[in-house]
Design a protein around this motif. Structure first.
Motif, mmCIF file in Angstrom:
data_model
loop_
_atom_site.group_PDB
_atom_site.id
_atom_site.type_symbol
_atom_site.label_atom_id
_atom_site.label_comp_id
_atom_site.label_asym_id
_atom_site.label_seq_id
_atom_site.Cartn_x
_atom_site.Cartn_y
_atom_site.Cartn_z
ATOM 1 N N ASP A 201 0.799 -1.226 0.000
ATOM 2 C CA ASP A 201 0.000 0.000 0.000
ATOM 3 C C ASP A 201 0.829 1.272 0.000
ATOM 4 O O ASP A 201 0.318 2.355 -0.317
ATOM 5 C CB ASP A 201 -0.949 0.017 1.209
ATOM 6 N N ALA A 202 2.094 1.187 0.355
ATOM 7 C CA ALA A 202 2.950 2.368 0.293
ATOM 8 C C ALA A 202 3.147 2.783 -1.163
ATOM 9 O O ALA A 202 3.115 1.958 -2.084
ATOM 10 C CB ALA A 202 4.302 2.073 0.940
ATOM 11 N N THR A 203 3.346 4.074 -1.380
ATOM 12 C CA THR A 203 3.651 4.564 -2.722
ATOM 13 C C THR A 203 5.082 4.216 -3.097
ATOM 14 O O THR A 203 5.396 3.966 -4.268
ATOM 15 C CB THR A 203 3.461 6.087 -2.789
ATOM 16 N N ALA A 204 5.963 4.202 -2.101
ATOM 17 C CA ALA A 204 7.359 3.825 -2.308
ATOM 18 C C ALA A 204 7.910 3.271 -1.006
ATOM 19 O O ALA A 204 7.483 3.660 0.086
ATOM 20 C CB ALA A 204 8.198 5.010 -2.774
ATOM 21 N N ILE A 205 8.876 2.358 -1.141
ATOM 22 C CA ILE A 205 9.582 1.783 -0.005
ATOM 23 C C ILE A 205 11.025 2.267 -0.050
ATOM 24 O O ILE A 205 11.613 2.388 -1.127
ATOM 25 C CB ILE A 205 9.566 0.242 -0.054
ATOM 26 N N VAL A 206 11.603 2.532 1.126
ATOM 27 C CA VAL A 206 13.027 2.875 1.210
ATOM 28 C C VAL A 206 13.700 1.886 2.145
ATOM 29 O O VAL A 206 13.221 1.628 3.253
ATOM 30 C CB VAL A 206 13.236 4.310 1.711
ATOM 31 N N ALA A 207 14.820 1.319 1.685
ATOM 32 C CA ALA A 207 15.658 0.441 2.495
ATOM 33 C C ALA A 207 17.013 1.092 2.676
ATOM 34 O O ALA A 207 17.425 1.932 1.873
ATOM 35 C CB ALA A 207 15.803 -0.926 1.825
ATOM 36 N N PRO A 223 7.735 0.188 -5.825
ATOM 37 C CA PRO A 223 9.154 0.517 -6.032
ATOM 38 C C PRO A 223 9.913 0.568 -4.706
ATOM 39 O O PRO A 223 9.441 1.177 -3.744
ATOM 40 C CB PRO A 223 9.113 1.896 -6.699
ATOM 41 N N VAL A 224 11.076 -0.070 -4.664
ATOM 42 C CA VAL A 224 11.908 -0.100 -3.462
ATOM 43 C C VAL A 224 13.209 0.641 -3.760
ATOM 44 O O VAL A 224 13.965 0.248 -4.650
ATOM 45 C CB VAL A 224 12.210 -1.532 -3.006
ATOM 46 N N HIS A 225 13.468 1.709 -3.024
ATOM 47 C CA HIS A 225 14.619 2.571 -3.251
ATOM 48 C C HIS A 225 15.665 2.341 -2.166
ATOM 49 O O HIS A 225 15.337 1.950 -1.043
ATOM 50 C CB HIS A 225 14.198 4.040 -3.267
ATOM 51 N N LEU A 226 16.906 2.620 -2.499
ATOM 52 C CA LEU A 226 18.005 2.518 -1.546
ATOM 53 C C LEU A 226 18.469 3.905 -1.143
ATOM 54 O O LEU A 226 18.891 4.692 -1.988
ATOM 55 C CB LEU A 226 19.183 1.748 -2.164
ATOM 56 N N VAL A 227 18.362 4.217 0.144
ATOM 57 C CA VAL A 227 18.930 5.446 0.691
ATOM 58 C C VAL A 227 19.617 5.038 1.993
ATOM 59 O O VAL A 227 18.964 4.800 3.008
ATOM 60 C CB VAL A 227 17.870 6.530 0.965
ATOM 61 N N THR A 228 20.926 4.934 1.947
ATOM 62 C CA THR A 228 21.667 4.453 3.117
ATOM 63 C C THR A 228 21.694 5.499 4.219
ATOM 64 O O THR A 228 21.309 6.654 4.026
ATOM 65 C CB THR A 228 23.123 4.106 2.739
ATOM 66 N N ASN A 229 22.158 5.080 5.385
ATOM 67 C CA ASN A 229 22.532 6.042 6.413
ATOM 68 C C ASN A 229 23.820 6.721 5.983
ATOM 69 O O ASN A 229 24.367 6.430 4.919
ATOM 70 C CB ASN A 229 22.686 5.337 7.757
ATOM 71 N N GLY A 230 24.346 7.605 6.805
ATOM 72 C CA GLY A 230 25.531 8.334 6.381
ATOM 73 C C GLY A 230 26.197 9.073 7.524
ATOM 74 O O GLY A 230 25.950 8.800 8.701
ATOM 75 N N TYR A 231 27.044 10.008 7.150
ATOM 76 C CA TYR A 231 27.746 10.840 8.136
ATOM 77 C C TYR A 231 27.525 12.303 7.764
ATOM 78 O O TYR A 231 27.334 12.644 6.601
ATOM 79 C CB TYR A 231 29.244 10.526 8.150
ATOM 80 N N ASP A 232 27.546 13.143 8.761
ATOM 81 C CA ASP A 232 27.336 14.579 8.564
ATOM 82 C C ASP A 232 28.690 15.282 8.595
ATOM 83 O O ASP A 232 29.385 15.275 9.619
ATOM 84 C CB ASP A 232 26.425 15.116 9.672
ATOM 85 N N GLU A 233 29.086 15.890 7.472
ATOM 86 C CA GLU A 233 30.399 16.550 7.403
ATOM 87 C C GLU A 233 30.586 17.584 8.509
ATOM 88 O O GLU A 233 31.697 17.779 9.016
ATOM 89 C CB GLU A 233 30.591 17.251 6.050
ATOM 90 N N SER A 234 29.502 18.230 8.905
ATOM 91 C CA SER A 234 29.626 19.286 9.915
ATOM 92 C C SER A 234 30.015 18.736 11.284
ATOM 93 O O SER A 234 30.455 19.487 12.163
ATOM 94 C CB SER A 234 28.317 20.071 10.031
ATOM 95 N N ASP A 235 29.877 17.421 11.481
ATOM 96 C CA ASP A 235 30.286 16.809 12.745
ATOM 97 C C ASP A 235 31.792 16.589 12.808
ATOM 98 O O ASP A 235 32.318 16.199 13.859
ATOM 99 C CB ASP A 235 29.582 15.462 12.938
ATOM 100 N N TYR A 236 32.488 16.819 11.683
ATOM 101 C CA TYR A 236 33.899 16.441 11.601
ATOM 102 C C TYR A 236 34.807 17.639 11.314
ATOM 103 O O TYR A 236 35.904 17.485 10.812
ATOM 104 C CB TYR A 236 34.087 15.359 10.527
ATOM 105 N N THR A 237 34.352 18.829 11.643
ATOM 106 C CA THR A 237 35.140 20.032 11.377
ATOM 107 C C THR A 237 36.027 20.432 12.557
ATOM 108 O O THR A 237 37.017 21.139 12.377
ATOM 109 C CB THR A 237 34.215 21.206 11.033
ATOM 110 N N GLU A 238 35.703 19.987 13.740
ATOM 111 C CA GLU A 238 36.464 20.353 14.936
ATOM 112 C C GLU A 238 37.815 19.641 14.952
ATOM 113 O O GLU A 238 37.923 18.443 14.640
ATOM 114 C CB GLU A 238 35.674 19.964 16.188
ATOM 115 N N ASP A 239 38.860 20.367 15.307
ATOM 116 C CA ASP A 239 40.187 19.766 15.443
ATOM 117 C C ASP A 239 40.218 18.866 16.683
ATOM 118 O O ASP A 239 39.651 19.209 17.726
ATOM 119 C CB ASP A 239 41.261 20.844 15.577
ATOM 120 N N VAL A 240 40.868 17.727 16.547
ATOM 121 C CA VAL A 240 41.027 16.836 17.687
ATOM 122 C C VAL A 240 42.512 16.567 17.901
ATOM 123 O O VAL A 240 43.297 16.590 16.949
ATOM 124 C CB VAL A 240 40.273 15.504 17.482
#
Length: 438
Positions: A201-207, A223-240
């Motif tokens: 019944d969904a118009t589209a599925i995302v995995a 239709p089954v689409h692929l949209v993975t998880n990811g990382y946010d570039e803004s979380d990696y701007t601080e110097d460590v």
């Protein structure tokens, strides 16, 4: 600006991996021409709290909070449990525990279908159908688990004709813990029926992984689409600043079913045999860790090298990843996990540190590590090759050459994945609304 209604159980200040996917989508959707309208519980079960994630919520977002009744308060009183309830993500440790917990698990599985949030389905659907008459949206998105969110969206979509995306962060009946729920035959069939209704019944599925996408595509014509998880570039701007130690780091939940005993034993043996290694080795756990894991670490002789930070907020976890010499990523020893791409994998990629995975070489995670060159995954008991990989990383560390040549990880950035999701929403928003009689 177009509007998308997102039905989600997890939203800040709730912490953990389940909340981050749609918080990050919401953060970047306005730049793609979409205003997120978030429908979420006012009083969710707070397994963990991470106020830092509230900083990612854009000012354009509209947040609708409604009270939910769920049985976890009763469960706690019956079992004497405090804090996190594990039955949603890790039910009863695969069947272990006290008699009372087993009875509680049986009640949870057979009386609350598809999950303990099912009592929110009817009230939420009625509220949203009325709300949308005065505050229309272009697309509805439900994200689960809990799978009750999909059943809310299904009712609303069928009643209003608004296109609907069912976003599965994990599978439904093929999730590893489904077989541990002690379901009666009728209830198990009911899960399959409800899953099929959502898929059809969904118009589209995302995995979120290619293998889950393939499984769903074989079950439905939607239709089954692929949209993975990811990382946010803004979380990696601080110097460590690294501290000069050989830091072996794990962030996030570490369960008994994902306990890498072989890895602990290898590290313990290396500490006993190599005084230089023992002097610079640190094992850092940043997240909730099962007591059985901590006991295995102690048995391996690693207690003096362990720093157990417990649950920390997302920003601090990212800093620990970036200060690591080696990131470890064990997954549960369950056959179903070969289809899973853990969310932390993508943040590990962004940290640009070598990754040592423990799981199955044939799974989705192995494919990503091979494609990017960010690390290697080994079978749970592969002592020889795990030891060789650690020795190689230690040698590179001493030579000042410990780095990863990961390639093509930009495709997993949150900006990129949000563009993919926004493109799907754009396509669906132009479709003629489907029949309410479907």
């Amino acid at each position: 600006m177009k509007r998308v209604l997102v039905i989600t159980y997890y939203w800040p200040p709730v912490g953990g991996s389940g909340v981050q996917r749609w918080v990050k989508f919401a953060k970047y959707l306005p730049s793609e021409g979409w205003q997120p309208v978030i429908y979420t519980p006012e009083n969710p079960d707070l397994a963990s709290i991470d106020p830092s994630l509230e900083g990612d919520i854009p000012q354009e977002a509209e947040i609708i909070r409604r009270r939910i009744f769920e049985p976890y308060g009763i469960y706690r009183k019956l079992t004497g449990s405090k804090g996190q309830i594990k039955v949603e993500a890790n039910p009863d440790n695969g069947g272990k525990g006290s008699f009372l917990k087993k009875v509680s698990m049986w009640i949870r599985g057979n009386f609350f279908i598809p999950d303990p949030r099912c009592l929110w389905i009817g009230p939420s659907a009625r509220y949203l159908i009325k709300y949308l008459k005065e505050h229309p949206v272009d697309v509805i998105v439900s994200t689960g688990p809990p799978q009750s969110m999909h059943l809310i969206a299904r009712k609303v979509s069928l009643a209003t004709g608004i296109p609907w995306v069912a976003d599965f962060r994990d599978p439904w009946t093929k999730i590893f813990y489904f077989k541990h729920l002690r379901l009666s035959r009728w209830v198990e069939r009911r899960h399959h029926v409800l899953e099929q209704k959502v898929l059809d019944d969904a118009t589209a599925i995302v995995a979120v992984s290619p293998l889950v996408q393939q499984d769903f595509a074989a079950m439905t014509n939607t239709p089954v689409h692929l949209v993975t998880n990811g990382y946010d570039e803004s979380d990696y701007t601080e110097d460590v600043t690294v501290d000069g130690n050989f830091n072996v780091v794990h962030t996030g939940l570490l369960t008994g079913e994902g306990n890498p005993v072989t890895l602990w034993n290898i590290l313990g043996e290396k500490c006993r045999e190599d005084k230089d290694f023992a002097g610079r080795f640190r094992l850092i756990l940043a997240g909730k860790t099962d007591e059985t894991v901590l006991e295995s670490i102690r048995k391996a002789g690693l207690e003096d090298y362990l720093t157990d930070l417990g649950y920390i907020d997302h920003n601090k976890a990212v800093r620990e990843q970036r200060k690591a010499s080696l990131l470890i990523l064990p997954i549960r020893e369950e056959p179903e996990t070969k289809a899973i791409l853990p969310g932390k994998l993508f943040e590990y990629l962004a940290s640009r540190r070598p990754i040592l995975g423990v799981g199955t070489r044939e799974g989705a995670m192995s494919t990503v590590l091979q494609e990017t060159g960010a690390g290697k995954i080994f079978d749970w008991g592969d002592e020889k090759e795990i030891k060789e990989y650690i020795d190689r990383c230690w040698k590179d560390f001493r030579n000042g050459d410990l780095h990863t040549d990961a390639v093509d990880i930009e495709r997993f950035s949150r900006r990129r994945t949000t563009k993919t999701m926004a493109k799907l929403l754009d396509d669906l928003s132009t479709k003629t609304p489907h029949s309410v009689d479907r």
